[in-house]
Design an enzyme around this catalytic site. Structure first.
Site, PDB file in Angstrom:
ATOM      1  N   ASN A 106      21.284 -47.511   2.952  1.00 50.62           N
ATOM      2  CA  ASN A 106      22.559 -48.194   3.171  1.00 50.62           C
ATOM      3  C   ASN A 106      23.604 -47.824   2.126  1.00 50.62           C
ATOM      4  O   ASN A 106      24.791 -47.696   2.438  1.00 50.62           O
ATOM      5  CB  ASN A 106      22.359 -49.714   3.175  1.00 50.62           C
ATOM      6  CG  ASN A 106      21.744 -50.217   4.458  1.00 50.62           C
ATOM      7  OD1 ASN A 106      21.778 -49.558   5.489  1.00 50.62           O
ATOM      8  ND2 ASN A 106      21.157 -51.404   4.398  1.00 50.62           N
ATOM      9  N   HIS A 122      13.189 -54.798   6.067  1.00 47.63           N
ATOM     10  CA  HIS A 122      14.184 -54.861   4.989  1.00 47.63           C
ATOM     11  C   HIS A 122      15.239 -55.952   5.181  1.00 47.63           C
ATOM     12  O   HIS A 122      15.420 -56.817   4.330  1.00 47.63           O
ATOM     13  CB  HIS A 122      14.890 -53.502   4.867  1.00 47.63           C
ATOM     14  CG  HIS A 122      13.980 -52.337   4.670  1.00 47.63           C
ATOM     15  ND1 HIS A 122      13.353 -52.074   3.482  1.00 47.63           N
ATOM     16  CD2 HIS A 122      13.599 -51.353   5.528  1.00 47.63           C
ATOM     17  CE1 HIS A 122      12.619 -50.976   3.589  1.00 47.63           C
ATOM     18  NE2 HIS A 122      12.751 -50.531   4.827  1.00 47.63           N
TER      19      HIS A 122
END
Length: 311
Positions: A167, A238
Site C-alpha cells: 500500500n 491484513h
C-alpha cells in the site's frame, strides 16, 4: 454499553478489503458512514465496482464514492496475482444495483469529517492517494477526524519489495504527505498483520455462515491461500486488522514512533522508516496482536453480517 463509533473506510477491494468491510458492517461497535475507493490491489474501475457489489451484497447503506486511480507521482502498481483480475478472487457477487455517490472520494471524506468534527474515525486500507489529496485540499481534516488508522507499512520487512509494503509502495509520495500531516497515524503494518493468518482452524470458525461463507468468504480465502507466500501458514488478513483496531484498540499493542516514508531510494522506495527512539513522534505502530480475541471478534462480526444479508 460501549458507544458506537462512526467510521469512514478508504479502500481498494481487494480480498482483504472485502473482509474488512464485512467486519466493519457486522460489528455492532461501528457505524460505517462512507466508503471511498482508490486504485491499488486492482485498477480503480474494479475496486469501485467491487465496493458497490459488496455494499449491495452485505446490505450496507453507506454512500460509496470513487476516488483516485493514479498515484500522485509514481506509476500505478496493482496485484492481480494476489487478488484476481477483478479483485475478489473467485467470488462472483451480483452486479451492483445501487449507484455511486456523485462526489469524488476526496470531497466525500472532507464533507463527512466537516459535518461531524471529532465523531468519525478514518481507516485507510489501500494506497493513501485519496487521503493525501484530502489533506492538500482541506488541511483541517486533521482537526476534525476522531482517529486515523492505516493498514500499511512495516518496521522490519516488505512484501512487494524487501523494503516496502504494497500500500505504501503503490503511492509513496502520498504516504509521505499523510505521515507528515498534523495528526497521529496508527500504522497497522505487516509486522502485526502477519500474525492474523486464516489457518484451517480459523476457517472452521466460519463454517455454517450460509451465503456469506459460500459466496464471499470461501471464494476469497481459497484464492488468497493459493498465493505462494500464503500456502504454508495461511493468508494474512491484513486490512481487517486496521478495522479491528477501531473496534477494540486493546486487541493489539501499539508503540509510539516516528515514521518517515522513503520516496527516492533505489532499493528502498516505499519503506516506512520507523524510529522507536525518536522524540519527534507522529505515529502509533502496532506490534503485537491478541490473536485469539481477534478471530473471536471477526467470527462474531461475520455471524452478524450473515444475519443481515438481504434476501
Amino acid at each position: 454499553m460501549t458507544p458506537v463509533k462512526k467510521v469512514l473506510i478508504d479502500c481498494d477491494p481487494g480480498i482483504d478489503d472485502a473482509l474488512a468491510l464485512t467486519l466493519a458492517h457486522g460489528s455492532p461497535e461501528l457505524d460505517v458512514v462512507g466508503v471511498t475507493t482508490v486504485g491499488g490491489n486492482v485498477e480503480l474501475a474494479h475496486t469501485t465496482d467491487n465496493a458497490l457489489r459488496l455494499r449491495d451484497f452485505l446490505g450496507m447503506s453507506a454512500p460509496v464514492a470513487r476516488g483516485s486511480g493514479q498515484p500522485l507521482v509514481a506509476e500505478p502498481v496493482n496485484a492481480p496475482a494476489v487478488h484476481g483480475v477483478a479483485g475478489l478472487g473467485e467470488a462472483q457477487l451480483p452486479a451492483a444495483r445501487t449507484e455511486l455517490d456523485r462526489r469524488h472520494a476526496v470531497q466525500l471524506i472532507i464533507d463527512a469529517l466537516a459535518a461531524a468534527p471529532g465523531e468519525i474515525g478514518l481507516v485507510a486500507t489501500g494506497p493513501l492517494t485519496n487521503i493525501a489529496l484530502a489533506l492538500r485540499t482541506e488541511p483541517r481534516i486533521t482537526e476534525w477526524v476522531a482517529e486515523f488508522t492505516i493498514m500499511g507499512g512495516a518496521y522490519t520487512r516488505g512484501n512487494r519489495t524487501p523494503a516496502a509494503e504494497f500500500n505504501v509502495l503503490a503511492d509513496p509520495h502520498a504516504a509521505a504527505v499523510v505521515f507528515d500531516a498534523d495528526w497521529t497515524t496508527t500504522m497497522v503494518g505487516l509486522d502485526l498483520t502477519h500474525q492474523a493468518r486464516a489457518t484451517a482452524a480459523v476457517r472452521e470458525r466460519f463454517a455454517g455462515l450460509g451465503r456469506l461463507e459460500t459466496e464471499l468468504l470461501n471464494p476469497c480465502l481459497d484464492f488468497y491461500g493459493k498465493h505462494p507466500s500464503y500456502r504454508e501458514l495461511g493468508p494474512a488478513i491484513h486490512d481487517a486488522c486496521a478495522v479491528a483496531h477501531l473496534i477494540d484498540p486493546s486487541l493489539m499493542t501499539t508503540v509510539p514512533a516516528r515514521v518517515d516514508v522513503e520516496t527516492q531510494g533505489r532499493f528502498t522506495t516505499g519503506m516506512t522508516v520507523t524510529d522507536f527512539g525518536s522524540n519527534d513522534l507522529n505515529a502509533l505502530v502496532a506490534t503485537e496482536l491478541d490473536v485469539e480475541r481477534f478471530w473471536t471478534t471477526l467470527a462474531a462480526a461475520f455471524q452478524n453480517a450473515e444475519a443481515q444479508l438481504p434476501a
